[in-house]
Motif scaffolding. Sequence first.
Motif, PDB file in Angstrom:
ATOM      1  N   LEU A 116      15.319  -5.222  -0.182  1.00  0.00           N
ATOM      2  CA  LEU A 116      14.077  -5.174   0.903  1.00  0.00           C
ATOM      3  C   LEU A 116      14.302  -4.011   1.768  1.00  0.00           C
ATOM      4  O   LEU A 116      13.514  -3.846   2.514  1.00  0.00           O
ATOM      5  N   ASP A 149      14.410  -0.689   3.645  1.00  0.00           N
ATOM      6  CA  ASP A 149      13.963   0.646   4.025  1.00  0.00           C
ATOM      7  C   ASP A 149      14.398   1.392   5.049  1.00  0.00           C
ATOM      8  O   ASP A 149      14.284   1.042   6.139  1.00  0.00           O
ATOM      9  N   VAL A 162      15.337  -4.301   7.062  1.00  0.00           N
ATOM     10  CA  VAL A 162      14.643  -5.415   6.436  1.00  0.00           C
ATOM     11  C   VAL A 162      13.230  -5.627   6.848  1.00  0.00           C
ATOM     12  O   VAL A 162      12.228  -5.804   6.157  1.00  0.00           O
ATOM     13  N   PHE A 163      13.317  -6.033   8.228  1.00  0.00           N
ATOM     14  CA  PHE A 163      12.047  -6.719   8.757  1.00  0.00           C
ATOM     15  C   PHE A 163      11.327  -5.393   9.718  1.00  0.00           C
ATOM     16  O   PHE A 163       9.991  -5.669   9.686  1.00  0.00           O
ATOM     17  N   MET A 180      16.263 -14.056   3.179  1.00  0.00           N
ATOM     18  CA  MET A 180      15.575 -13.179   2.249  1.00  0.00           C
ATOM     19  C   MET A 180      16.212 -12.691   1.185  1.00  0.00           C
ATOM     20  O   MET A 180      15.784 -12.021   0.290  1.00  0.00           O
ATOM     21  N   SER A 205      17.817 -12.547  -2.163  1.00  0.00           N
ATOM     22  CA  SER A 205      17.083 -13.249  -3.621  1.00  0.00           C
ATOM     23  C   SER A 205      17.907 -11.924  -4.824  1.00  0.00           C
ATOM     24  O   SER A 205      17.059 -11.120  -4.918  1.00  0.00           O
ATOM     25  N   ARG A 218       9.780 -19.099   2.828  1.00  0.00           N
ATOM     26  CA  ARG A 218      10.460 -17.982   3.203  1.00  0.00           C
ATOM     27  C   ARG A 218       9.374 -16.589   3.421  1.00  0.00           C
ATOM     28  O   ARG A 218       8.443 -16.737   2.614  1.00  0.00           O
ATOM     29  N   PRO A 219       9.616 -16.073   4.449  1.00  0.00           N
ATOM     30  CA  PRO A 219       8.407 -15.024   4.413  1.00  0.00           C
ATOM     31  C   PRO A 219       8.555 -13.870   3.483  1.00  0.00           C
ATOM     32  O   PRO A 219       7.758 -12.809   3.718  1.00  0.00           O
ATOM     33  N   ASN A 220       9.473 -14.003   2.519  1.00  0.00           N
ATOM     34  CA  ASN A 220       9.198 -12.787   1.609  1.00  0.00           C
ATOM     35  C   ASN A 220       8.580 -13.188   0.342  1.00  0.00           C
ATOM     36  O   ASN A 220       8.620 -12.766  -0.676  1.00  0.00           O
ATOM     37  N   ARG A 246       5.119  -8.317  -0.526  1.00  0.00           N
ATOM     38  CA  ARG A 246       5.688  -9.440   0.209  1.00  0.00           C
ATOM     39  C   ARG A 246       5.068  -9.454   1.618  1.00  0.00           C
ATOM     40  O   ARG A 246       4.807  -8.505   2.161  1.00  0.00           O
ATOM     41  N   ILE A 300       6.607  -9.884   4.387  1.00  0.00           N
ATOM     42  CA  ILE A 300       7.258  -9.217   5.554  1.00  0.00           C
ATOM     43  C   ILE A 300       6.906  -7.739   5.513  1.00  0.00           C
ATOM     44  O   ILE A 300       6.683  -7.248   6.580  1.00  0.00           O
ATOM     45  N   TYR A 335       4.755  -6.017   8.528  1.00  0.00           N
ATOM     46  CA  TYR A 335       5.281  -4.848   8.891  1.00  0.00           C
ATOM     47  C   TYR A 335       4.376  -3.809   8.973  1.00  0.00           C
ATOM     48  O   TYR A 335       4.317  -3.032  10.054  1.00  0.00           O
TER      49      TYR A 335
END
Lengths: 365, 404
Positions: free
Chosen positions: A165, A167, A237-238, A256, A258, B130-132, B176, B178, B182
């Motif tokens: 996830l 970037d 990530v966020f 997050m 996985s 989960r927020p993903n 997703r 998030i 974003y």
Amino acid sequence: MGDGKISQRQLAFLFFTILIGTMFFHNPQIVVGTTGQDGWIAYLIASFWGILVALVMVALGQRFPDQTLTGYIPNILGKPLGKILSLLYTIWFLFIGGGVLAQFANFMNTTIMASTPKMVFIITFVAIAYYAVNLGLETFVRVNELLLWVIVIAIILVVTLPYELMDLRRMLPVGQMSIGKLVATSLIAGSWRGEVMLVGMFLPALVTLKNTTRNMIWTVFLVGVFMIAVEISLVTVFGAQIVGDLEVPVFNLARMISTARVLDRVEALVLIIWVFATFIKICAFLYCTARATADTVGFQDYRFLLLPLSLLFTAIAYNQTVDPAKFVDFLLFTWPGYGLLSFELVIPLFLLIVALWRGKREKKV
Amino acid sequence: MKRLLAFFLIISCIFTTGCWDQIEITDLALVIGTALDKGNDPENKVALTIQVANPRMFIPGEGGGGDGEEAFWTATGTGKTIREATFGISHRVPRRLFFGHNRLMIVGEEVAREGIMPYLDRYFRSRETRPNLYILVARGRGQDILETNMATFRSSGMALINMFDLGNNHTVVPVRLIQFVYDLTSACQAAVAPMVQVVVQSSVSIEEAKHASRLQTLSVKGLAVFNSEGQMVGEMNETETAGLLWIRNWAEKHQLTVPCPIESAKASVDLDLMGSTSKTRVEIGEDGIPRFDIEVRTVFDVGEHFGNHMDMDQSWYIDSLAKRANTTIAREIQAAVSKAKALNADVLGFAEEVHRQHPREWEVIRNNWPDIFPLVEVNVSSMSEITTRGMSAENPDDSLKVVK
């Protein structure tokens, strides 16, 4: 005092756990929330504050190699004033230790054990810490030598596993924040790092003071490196905007993860870090409180103080389990004044200057 | 003392039989997807639909096909908040609703058009969700998506999750939550989410045809575009979606159909994407309006040559194919840009690029970005390479012609 001696390595390990323990959890929310993706610069400056605290404490400790901080304060300032300051430090240890435990209880309620009463966590931890500290300093320091590796591995996993996830370009642009804001934020982050001040209570237990300065600088610096890694992972990530809005960002980061649809739901990793680090931290603060009380009042042994102090600890911790808005408010506006700007850096620095000026040293027995 | 301690330790075992908040898995209703719609009642604005899986139906060889037992069930509740709607549902369900496996947030079109912002909070605040998870917009009501009984998959929710877990597949773009949030909160202040709709299942077996209700399936197509207020302002079709993928460097599995370089043949050649990178360079013009140079580098494999003429083995032919791929990519990118400009929603990540590459100038542009964005100029340079052509050099038919 029949406490056993600890080695340089054990001291460094102990302080790694103490420093990263609570910092790992609430700090990124505040630092990234105020400085955005430039939070890592604030952490770098915070490392500088931490190293400064370590230098001052070790310099003081080398002048009084057989006494703890609360033991030699009256030697430096004279009896009445010194005793009052020692007492203040005792209360500070009690209060901050209670705060750590309160944070732990809040965290457990926030994340996975929503309906368990906070008192359950507090009593359990104080009871175990009482048991551990009662067996002496060496005991929990050795336990930490085992736990530290688990903590370090868990942190590395939590920080690296959400790689899908990430970037990395979300770290750009660099240097958006003004220097003033970065320094102000570093005072907040540095107040956690400034807990290295506790080293003043452990120095007399060392086998030798050789290389202490170097080791403590490395410890503080490494904690900084870990926190920067955490910050980078969170922001990539966020995005900086969201991290500031999350409750316990690191826990959200673990949620997050996985990886390849096999390594899933690994929040337990964060719990491992949190439980182990809190345990060691509570032990350290309980030990410091007991030693400080004994020094201030003039007792030789501190162990019989542990039971009443544990009860006090429980009450103070429970009293600090406030609502989350008040808590963040405390971390933002009160904690730096309580930490780095007084008990952690300014007062020890003042003590060192007075000791240098009055030429105070420990009298050789 | 030691005996006393041992006694207490043994006694304590009685109290440590489990976790404080533990619930048996059989008492849980595992929610795998949620859909948000507008309620009919003006008081209760939120209509929440959940799809609950029946885990027994997902074990291969067991239970599958057992009559009378469905693979999932759905329930809808209304309320002033999502949470209230959840409790509305739980009055009718004998098990505790567990949202830990919830991986879909399907937003009804009506909700999306009105504004999605108030609906986001619960998904970040929940301890279980989960927020993903994947966010998508339903054409029509979200409820219909979750209630669809598909012929091709046991549950429509699981089908969507499976589809999205495969990654970016041509113009199916998993987003997703998030990532969505974003994009909405970053400098761009615009985001996309894939659109899903119920369509008629065309390839139905005789057995499926017996169950009239199983003639439906889901189709993920196009992207819904959201503006800074979180309102859906438009859609991107497949060409525009492809353009967005190139610009944002999201393209993974992708396919281009280009016309055959031999004009007279009127044939088509299929190119499969093997790898791509794209870079966006920003220059600020003298008038303060940024100019974007998008550089896309791609590597293709020839997937199919739908025609019957020769020259596939010639190097000029391959070069010409690459040029045609460049043209197609540039056209797709310009299509995406003009759509984004028309909707005035910077879903292409341009504002972020200005912010990253020209932080000083961005401070000036920031406040006027909605006015500046429709004016920006975009140049595309695409460099395609065709490195392989599958397992055959030439259409078999053509080789015969060469012999002749």
